[in-house]
Design a protein around this motif. Structure first.
Motif, mmCIF file in Angstrom:
data_model
loop_
_atom_site.group_PDB
_atom_site.id
_atom_site.type_symbol
_atom_site.label_atom_id
_atom_site.label_comp_id
_atom_site.label_asym_id
_atom_site.label_seq_id
_atom_site.Cartn_x
_atom_site.Cartn_y
_atom_site.Cartn_z
ATOM 1 N N ASN A 1 0.836 -1.209 0.000
ATOM 2 C CA ASN A 1 0.000 0.000 0.000
ATOM 3 C C ASN A 1 0.868 1.256 0.000
ATOM 4 N N LYS A 2 0.258 2.355 -0.421
ATOM 5 C CA LYS A 2 0.902 3.659 -0.364
ATOM 6 C C LYS A 2 0.234 4.496 0.721
ATOM 7 N N ALA A 3 1.045 5.155 1.526
ATOM 8 C CA ALA A 3 0.525 5.999 2.602
ATOM 9 C C ALA A 3 1.125 7.393 2.496
ATOM 10 N N LEU A 4 0.279 8.406 2.599
ATOM 11 C CA LEU A 4 0.718 9.805 2.589
ATOM 12 C C LEU A 4 0.724 10.304 4.023
ATOM 13 N N VAL A 5 1.843 10.904 4.433
ATOM 14 C CA VAL A 5 2.015 11.335 5.818
ATOM 15 C C VAL A 5 2.391 12.816 5.857
ATOM 16 N N VAL A 6 1.689 13.575 6.689
ATOM 17 C CA VAL A 6 2.032 14.983 6.907
ATOM 18 C C VAL A 6 3.002 15.047 8.081
ATOM 19 N N VAL A 7 4.226 15.479 7.814
ATOM 20 C CA VAL A 7 5.263 15.583 8.843
ATOM 21 C C VAL A 7 5.484 17.054 9.155
ATOM 22 N N SER A 8 4.939 17.482 10.286
ATOM 23 C CA SER A 8 5.045 18.901 10.653
ATOM 24 C C SER A 8 5.629 19.068 12.048
ATOM 25 N N GLY A 9 6.266 18.028 12.541
ATOM 26 C CA GLY A 9 6.821 18.043 13.878
ATOM 27 C C GLY A 9 7.042 16.612 14.331
ATOM 28 N N LYS A 10 7.321 16.434 15.591
ATOM 29 C CA LYS A 10 7.710 15.128 16.116
ATOM 30 C C LYS A 10 6.623 14.071 15.963
ATOM 31 N N PHE A 11 5.359 14.478 16.061
ATOM 32 C CA PHE A 11 4.295 13.478 16.056
ATOM 33 C C PHE A 11 3.795 13.159 14.654
ATOM 34 N N THR B 1 -1.791 14.892 11.828
ATOM 35 C CA THR B 1 -2.165 15.294 13.181
ATOM 36 C C THR B 1 -3.142 16.465 13.097
ATOM 37 N N GLN B 2 -3.939 16.635 14.139
ATOM 38 C CA GLN B 2 -4.738 17.856 14.227
ATOM 39 C C GLN B 2 -3.920 18.944 14.909
ATOM 40 N N CYS B 3 -3.368 18.622 16.057
ATOM 41 C CA CYS B 3 -2.522 19.577 16.784
ATOM 42 C C CYS B 3 -1.141 18.961 16.972
ATOM 43 N N GLU B 4 -0.143 19.638 16.474
ATOM 44 C CA GLU B 4 1.235 19.179 16.609
ATOM 45 C C GLU B 4 1.807 19.786 17.888
ATOM 46 N N THR B 5 1.838 18.974 18.959
ATOM 47 C CA THR B 5 2.213 19.523 20.265
ATOM 48 C C THR B 5 3.685 19.892 20.358
ATOM 49 N N SER B 6 4.520 19.372 19.473
ATOM 50 C CA SER B 6 5.934 19.736 19.539
ATOM 51 C C SER B 6 6.174 21.167 19.085
ATOM 52 N N THR B 7 5.231 21.722 18.311
ATOM 53 C CA THR B 7 5.410 23.086 17.797
ATOM 54 C C THR B 7 4.264 24.029 18.167
ATOM 55 N N ILE C 1 -4.776 13.342 19.335
ATOM 56 C CA ILE C 1 -4.497 12.995 20.723
ATOM 57 C C ILE C 1 -4.578 14.229 21.611
ATOM 58 N N THR C 2 -4.081 15.363 21.117
ATOM 59 C CA THR C 2 -4.201 16.595 21.906
ATOM 60 C C THR C 2 -5.299 17.524 21.395
ATOM 61 N N GLY C 3 -5.875 17.219 20.262
ATOM 62 C CA GLY C 3 -6.876 18.124 19.691
ATOM 63 C C GLY C 3 -8.265 17.925 20.243
ATOM 64 N N ILE C 4 -8.675 16.666 20.355
ATOM 65 C CA ILE C 4 -10.044 16.380 20.804
ATOM 66 C C ILE C 4 -10.221 16.798 22.258
ATOM 67 N N GLY C 5 -11.326 17.469 22.526
ATOM 68 C CA GLY C 5 -11.568 18.026 23.842
ATOM 69 C C GLY C 5 -10.975 19.408 24.017
ATOM 70 N N VAL C 6 -10.366 19.924 22.957
ATOM 71 C CA VAL C 6 -9.784 21.269 22.966
ATOM 72 C C VAL C 6 -10.292 22.064 21.769
ATOM 73 N N HIS C 7 -10.071 21.514 20.573
ATOM 74 C CA HIS C 7 -10.531 22.135 19.331
ATOM 75 C C HIS C 7 -11.785 21.423 18.833
ATOM 76 N N PRO C 8 -12.631 22.110 18.074
ATOM 77 C CA PRO C 8 -13.739 21.414 17.417
ATOM 78 C C PRO C 8 -13.218 20.248 16.593
ATOM 79 N N PHE C 9 -13.902 19.130 16.694
ATOM 80 C CA PHE C 9 -13.561 17.939 15.918
ATOM 81 C C PHE C 9 -14.868 17.243 15.585
ATOM 82 N N MET C 10 -15.201 17.181 14.295
ATOM 83 C CA MET C 10 -16.498 16.691 13.853
ATOM 84 C C MET C 10 -16.309 15.446 12.987
#
Length: 383
Positions: A81-91, A138-144, A169-178
């Motif tokens: 399979n092919k997977a696309l990954v957004v790398v914007s920090g440690k997570f 990720t929704q929220c990149e906690t490293s940055t 992991i850090t977004g839900i319960g903080v930011h809107p997530f639908m």
């Protein structure tokens, strides 16, 4: 000697309400009893509210958030399979590492630290490489301290027939997530962030749109098998021994979230984050994430000539106020102040007061109380 009272302003774990701690301290019960099954069933239903889903099922995993991330990779991908990954920090980087661990070579979109991914770049990558099975971000990149536009990303991913898998992991319960409204296929969160819990639980929401892929996925899975979890969830239980005390505590945490109302939870975090950012700017400090700043934490650039890690250590050891510094290439460059979960107005006031003290003691000069007065005025006028 000074009396020290601990305040945890980190990206996780976060502070735990007394009600939740007491719920965890209840007498142990057996996990294969009607008593536990009822608690577990009610929690599983409550978690749908957290993810904002009616069509998805939520599984409770006995792990940190990374365990849930690994479970997602194992359940949605097959060799080749092919997977696309957004790398914007440690997570975001962790998604790529997990794919590689299973023999999947990820196609990475690398984003500058402190910036959010441009959804157009995701569309360009999907056009360039047809047949991508899943997009991991990720929704929220906690490293940055950055938040990504998951709604826009999901709308693009859906056009290309790939699964959208979100580390919130850090977004839900903080930011809107639908989950349903944004057409997200799989999403995860953890207990030790916005859920106001100790570490130890992770939650995976699997929408109905993902099951066709999950059923035929070919990577090895045993403990992390979503198919087993789905089967046992119908009987109000888990495939393996659950963390009974943590489940009982999480039920109490969800009761608190539901009582406040998820929209009010989002508004509270936005308000406290805004006050924290403005308090930092009033001290002449520069925000690291700028316009992309999340409501999870505020990442602040260290002033020139100031040893920010030394300040963080001194505040922790002498005052009980715990911030965190940067990771990897950001070490010594930023301080991160978490304001998620069990946090209110007065906690943010304490955080800014401690930041002022730490900086002033280290030789950084400003008008004492400037950040504090800015925060107080915002919290009074922005209710």
């Amino acid at each position: 000697m000074r009396m020290k009272k601990n305040y945890l302003f980190t990206p996780g774990p976060t502070m735990v309400p007394p009600e939740v701690a007491l719920a965890e301290a209840q007498t142990m019960i057996h996990h294969r009893t009607p008593q536990f099954s009822q608690i577990f069933y009610e929690l599983s239903e409550d978690l749908k509210y957290l993810f904002q889903t009616k069509t998805g099922e939520v599984f409770t995993l006995m792990s940190s958030g990374t365990g849930a991330m690994e479970a997602c990779v194992a359940n949605v991908l097959s060799h080749g399979n092919k997977a696309l990954v957004v790398v914007s920090g440690k997570f975001g980087e962790r998604w790529a590492e997990l794919c590689a661990c299973f023999g999947i070579e990820p196609i990475s979109i690398c984003v500058e630290n402190g910036k959010a991914v441009n959804p157009a770049d995701i569309e360009a990558a999907l056009k360039k490489t047809p047949g991508i099975t899943a997009v991991f971000t990720t929704q929220c990149e906690t490293s940055t301290g950055v938040v990504h536009d998951i709604k826009s990303i999901a709308s693009i991913v859906k056009k290309y027939g790939a699964l959208m898998v979100v580390d919130s992991i850090t977004g839900i319960g903080v930011h809107p997530f639908m989950m349903d409204e944004w057409n997200i296929d799989v999403a995860i969160t953890g207990s030790q962030k916005g859920c106001m819990m100790p570490p130890g639980l992770a939650f995976v929401c699997v929408n109905s749109s993902a099951w066709a892929v999950i059923e035929k996925a070919g990577l090895p899975r045993y403990y992390w098998d979503f198919r087993k979890m789905r089967k046992e969830l119908k009987d109000k239980t888990t495939p393996f021994t659950p963390a009974v005390s943590l489940v009982m505590a999480m039920k109490t945490a969800m009761d608190m979230i539901k009582k406040e109302g998820i929209e009010n939870v989002w508004k509270r975090h936005a308000r406290l984050a805004h006050a924290t950012r403005e308090g930092a700017k009033a001290l002449g400090l520069e925000l690291f994430a700028g316009e992309y700043a999340s409501n999870v934490l505020t990442a602040i650039k260290a002033p020139k000539g100031i040893d920010i890690d030394k300040i963080i250590k001194k505040l922790r050891d002498e005052t009980g106020v715990t911030f965190t510094g940067g990771q990897d290439e950001l070490k010594g460059m930023i301080v991160r102040i978490g304001h998620m979960g069990y946090v209110n107005d007065f906690d943010v006031i304490v955080a800014i007061a401690a930041l002022e003290k730490g900086l002033y003691d280290a030789g950084y000069r400003f008008e004492l109380g400037q950040g504090l007065s800015t925060v107080q005025s915002l919290l009074v006028s922005k209710k």
